[in-house]
Scaffold this active site. Structure first.
Site: not given
Length: 309
Positions: A69, A71, A130, A265
């Site tokens: 991902n 995002i 992140c 998650g």
């Protein structure tokens, strides 16, 4: 006796099962399936000072044993989280862990100072790791000195305990964990996603618009177990373990490695009932393994090794 109850800094958890930040939103969608009060806590979606619209699409790609991902920390911003999302969550018997993100230290400090005042926020989780944000994040999580400085600055303004989320995309995660612990962190959460990429067979170009993304799901569980095992022996603060958890057996494995609670998650995307299912299955598994309380499992792998020596 509640065999699953866990006490951590700022958090009295009826059980150690917590939906991970970024995989549960603010809980609204999942509240349509079950009462969120059955959970130990919720790590809400990362909050930044200003709204973020995230990365361009495509943002998600399937992989064997997981997903990628990118995002880009899409979220409605601090004001809406404070005025809408957190008040909505007050209806549930839940201590909230607020995930805090930013592009520079001042961003983290500003968000932490305000969001820690919310009555149902019992702890913060600093998202310094992140891998799919172009600025900030990754730099904090890969440098021990910068990570420690950020931890100190947030601790100075936060009204609740501070947990720091560790990146696995580093050469020595123990060194970074020690620096953060010495800076005053109340706990660690680990691990975040592993940096990965997929290529389109027809175009030979990255499938994700961001080119790279964070790998999550069962594929990363062995990495997460190894890192929790190493870090838990090096620091004296609790760890909330995460990375590929899908079953009650996975939870026990993380506890054996040294975790004191866990976050689930990617599995939430596959089965919205995964968290309550794990909670229901844990007591029978404890019986099968001969434990009266889940805390007896914590650090069992390396504590046994130390004792045998």
């Amino acid at each position: 006796m509640n065999r699953l109850q866990v006490e951590l800094p700022g958090l009295s958890l009826k059980n150690p099962i917590i939906p991970a930040s970024g995989c549960f939103g603010f809980g609204r969608e999942y509240a349509q399936f079950y009462d969120l009060s059955v959970l130990g806590s919720i790590m809400i979606k990362a909050t930044t000072e200003q709204p973020r619209y995230g990365n361009p699409t495509p943002r998600v790609a399937e992989t064997p044993g997981g997903m990628l991902n990118a995002i880009g920390l899409q979220n409605p911003g601090l004001e809406k989280v404070m005025n809408s999302e957190l008040p909505w969550l007050e209806q549930f018997d839940l201590p909230i862990i607020a995930n805090v993100a930013g592009s520079q230290a001042e961003d983290y400090v500003a968000v932490a100072k305000e969001i820690s005042k919310a009555p149902n926020v019992h702890a913060l989780e600093l998202n310094i790791s992140c891998p799919n944000v172009k600025t900030g994040g990754i730099a904090f999580g890969t440098n021990p000195e910068i990570a420690a400085d950020l931890t100190k600055r947030v601790k100075e303004v936060s009204e609740v305990p501070v947990y720091v989320k560790l990146s696995p995309n580093v050469a020595n995660i123990v060194e970074i964990a020690k620096a953060i612990a010495n800076a005053g962190a109340d706990g660690l959460t680990m691990i975040n996603t592993l940096l990965g990429m997929r290529l389109d067979l027809k175009t030979a170009k990255p499938i994700l618009a961001n080119r790279t993304g964070g790998l999550s799901g069962p594929a990363i569980k062995p990495v997460a177990i190894r890192m929790v095992h190493e870090v838990s022996q090096a620091v004296n603060i609790p760890i909330i373990g995460m990375g590929g958890i899908e079953t009650a057996e996975d939870v026990i494995e993380f506890f054996y490695a040294g975790a004191s609670a866990v976050a689930v998650g990617t599995a939430n995307f596959i089965d919205p009932f995964v968290c309550p299912t794990i909670i229901e299955e844990l007591p029978a598994l404890l019986d099968e393994l001969g434990f009266d309380h889940i805390s007896e499992c914590q650090g069992r792998s390396w504590k046994q090794t130390c004792h045998s020596r």
